[in-house]
Design a protein around this motif. Sequence first.
Motif, PDB file in Angstrom:
ATOM      1  N   ILE A  11       0.847  -1.204   0.000  1.00  0.00           N
ATOM      2  CA  ILE A  11       0.000   0.000   0.000  1.00  0.00           C
ATOM      3  C   ILE A  11       0.876   1.245   0.000  1.00  0.00           C
ATOM      4  O   ILE A  11       0.626   2.208  -0.742  1.00  0.00           O
ATOM      5  CB  ILE A  11      -0.941  -0.002   1.221  1.00  0.00           C
ATOM      6  CG1 ILE A  11      -1.904  -1.161   1.153  1.00  0.00           C
ATOM      7  CG2 ILE A  11      -1.718   1.286   1.300  1.00  0.00           C
ATOM      8  CD1 ILE A  11      -2.567  -1.430   2.455  1.00  0.00           C
ATOM      9  N   PHE A  62      -5.318   5.860  -5.130  1.00  0.00           N
ATOM     10  CA  PHE A  62      -5.893   5.781  -3.787  1.00  0.00           C
ATOM     11  C   PHE A  62      -6.985   4.732  -3.708  1.00  0.00           C
ATOM     12  O   PHE A  62      -7.067   3.990  -2.730  1.00  0.00           O
ATOM     13  CB  PHE A  62      -6.445   7.133  -3.367  1.00  0.00           C
ATOM     14  CG  PHE A  62      -5.363   8.111  -3.084  1.00  0.00           C
ATOM     15  CD1 PHE A  62      -4.308   7.758  -2.274  1.00  0.00           C
ATOM     16  CD2 PHE A  62      -5.381   9.367  -3.637  1.00  0.00           C
ATOM     17  CE1 PHE A  62      -3.296   8.640  -2.018  1.00  0.00           C
ATOM     18  CE2 PHE A  62      -4.365  10.253  -3.380  1.00  0.00           C
ATOM     19  CZ  PHE A  62      -3.322   9.896  -2.579  1.00  0.00           C
ATOM     20  N   SER A  64      -5.268   1.410  -3.559  1.00  0.00           N
ATOM     21  CA  SER A  64      -4.653   1.071  -2.278  1.00  0.00           C
ATOM     22  C   SER A  64      -5.714   0.817  -1.207  1.00  0.00           C
ATOM     23  O   SER A  64      -5.533  -0.039  -0.341  1.00  0.00           O
ATOM     24  CB  SER A  64      -3.680   2.162  -1.838  1.00  0.00           C
ATOM     25  OG  SER A  64      -4.221   3.424  -2.026  1.00  0.00           O
ATOM     26  N   MET A  65      -6.830   1.530  -1.300  1.00  0.00           N
ATOM     27  CA  MET A  65      -7.932   1.274  -0.355  1.00  0.00           C
ATOM     28  C   MET A  65      -8.455  -0.152  -0.524  1.00  0.00           C
ATOM     29  O   MET A  65      -8.662  -0.880   0.461  1.00  0.00           O
ATOM     30  CB  MET A  65      -9.045   2.285  -0.652  1.00  0.00           C
ATOM     31  CG  MET A  65     -10.140   2.331   0.363  1.00  0.00           C
ATOM     32  SD  MET A  65      -9.607   3.193   1.829  1.00  0.00           S
ATOM     33  CE  MET A  65     -10.613   2.375   3.035  1.00  0.00           C
ATOM     34  N   ALA A  84      -5.981  -2.580   0.855  1.00  0.00           N
ATOM     35  CA  ALA A  84      -6.015  -2.584   2.321  1.00  0.00           C
ATOM     36  C   ALA A  84      -7.162  -3.451   2.830  1.00  0.00           C
ATOM     37  O   ALA A  84      -6.989  -4.266   3.740  1.00  0.00           O
ATOM     38  CB  ALA A  84      -6.150  -1.158   2.844  1.00  0.00           C
ATOM     39  N   HIS A  98      -9.092  10.897   0.748  1.00  0.00           N
ATOM     40  CA  HIS A  98      -8.796   9.481   0.534  1.00  0.00           C
ATOM     41  C   HIS A  98      -7.711   8.976   1.477  1.00  0.00           C
ATOM     42  O   HIS A  98      -7.825   7.898   2.037  1.00  0.00           O
ATOM     43  CB  HIS A  98      -8.338   9.277  -0.914  1.00  0.00           C
ATOM     44  CG  HIS A  98      -9.467   9.246  -1.881  1.00  0.00           C
ATOM     45  ND1 HIS A  98      -9.555  10.096  -2.956  1.00  0.00           N
ATOM     46  CD2 HIS A  98     -10.555   8.489  -1.939  1.00  0.00           C
ATOM     47  CE1 HIS A  98     -10.652   9.851  -3.609  1.00  0.00           C
ATOM     48  NE2 HIS A  98     -11.286   8.885  -3.020  1.00  0.00           N
ATOM     49  N   GLU A  99      -6.680   9.826   1.653  1.00  0.00           N
ATOM     50  CA  GLU A  99      -5.571   9.419   2.520  1.00  0.00           C
ATOM     51  C   GLU A  99      -6.051   9.222   3.942  1.00  0.00           C
ATOM     52  O   GLU A  99      -5.680   8.248   4.595  1.00  0.00           O
ATOM     53  CB  GLU A  99      -4.471  10.477   2.507  1.00  0.00           C
ATOM     54  CG  GLU A  99      -3.711  10.554   1.211  1.00  0.00           C
ATOM     55  CD  GLU A  99      -4.247  11.642   0.329  1.00  0.00           C
ATOM     56  OE1 GLU A  99      -5.434  11.982   0.494  1.00  0.00           O
ATOM     57  OE2 GLU A  99      -3.502  12.142  -0.508  1.00  0.00           O
ATOM     58  N   LEU A 102      -8.942   8.397   4.885  1.00  0.00           N
ATOM     59  CA  LEU A 102      -9.738   7.171   4.914  1.00  0.00           C
ATOM     60  C   LEU A 102      -8.829   5.946   5.025  1.00  0.00           C
ATOM     61  O   LEU A 102      -9.066   5.049   5.850  1.00  0.00           O
ATOM     62  CB  LEU A 102     -10.574   7.101   3.637  1.00  0.00           C
ATOM     63  CG  LEU A 102     -11.934   6.457   3.719  1.00  0.00           C
ATOM     64  CD1 LEU A 102     -12.806   7.213   4.675  1.00  0.00           C
ATOM     65  CD2 LEU A 102     -12.565   6.425   2.344  1.00  0.00           C
ATOM     66  N   ILE A 103      -7.766   5.931   4.193  1.00  0.00           N
ATOM     67  CA  ILE A 103      -6.835   4.796   4.230  1.00  0.00           C
ATOM     68  C   ILE A 103      -6.147   4.725   5.596  1.00  0.00           C
ATOM     69  O   ILE A 103      -6.025   3.650   6.194  1.00  0.00           O
ATOM     70  CB  ILE A 103      -5.795   4.917   3.103  1.00  0.00           C
ATOM     71  CG1 ILE A 103      -6.478   4.896   1.745  1.00  0.00           C
ATOM     72  CG2 ILE A 103      -4.794   3.785   3.176  1.00  0.00           C
ATOM     73  CD1 ILE A 103      -5.561   5.217   0.612  1.00  0.00           C
TER      74      ILE A 103
END
Lengths: 89, 135
Positions: free
Chosen positions: A45, A61, A64-65, A68, B69-70, B72-73
Amino acid sequence: MIAIALMIAYACFGLGLLFCLWRIAFGPTLSDRILALDTMVINLIALLVLYGIWKGTAVYFEASMLIAMVGFVSTVAYCRFVLRGDIIE
Amino acid sequence: MSGIVEILISVFIVLGGVFGLVGSFGLVKLGNTIQRLHGPTKATTLGIGCALIASMLYFFSSKGSVSFHELLITLFLFLTAPISANFIAKAYIVRNIERHELPASGGEYGWSVYDDPPALNQEKENEGARPGSIT
């Protein structure tokens, strides 16, 4: 300057992936291998996020989400299988 | 993009890489599985947090808008890391540690790996005590 920093970080996370691979190959117990796979997902990630900075797009993004989520669910499923011999009871 | 922001982004990226490397190196170096659990769950999660902060700063300075988004991750990873660590520790206990080797739990019933919670036990007893029930 950001390019050099990105190269250093790529090298670090790549080396981390190799360490995880070593643990998967030689890990004495099963839990070690599950842990190494989980760490591998986290390193991946990070690599994807850094690649997104390199390319300057926000497309990675979502990827990567998704990775994850899949990584977490697969870790839990694997541990559950070891614990109970079944994933969904 | 101004110079200070660029330096800040670079520092966060390098810091993230170093933390990720430390976490993965701990996976190789530390002695047994329970010790090894510490490296990836703390250091690597921190490293990816740094990388995501750097990404957030970069997109804020280049596009002028904050992307969530970041966040959220980061939130997802920080929530799931302890859960997966707990599951891995449980799997290790079941496969590698005998029941009598474990210390006492200090409560009314044993560790959840081996013992059911008291409510479930009571339910089983009630079912067993019912006349004519098939157990």
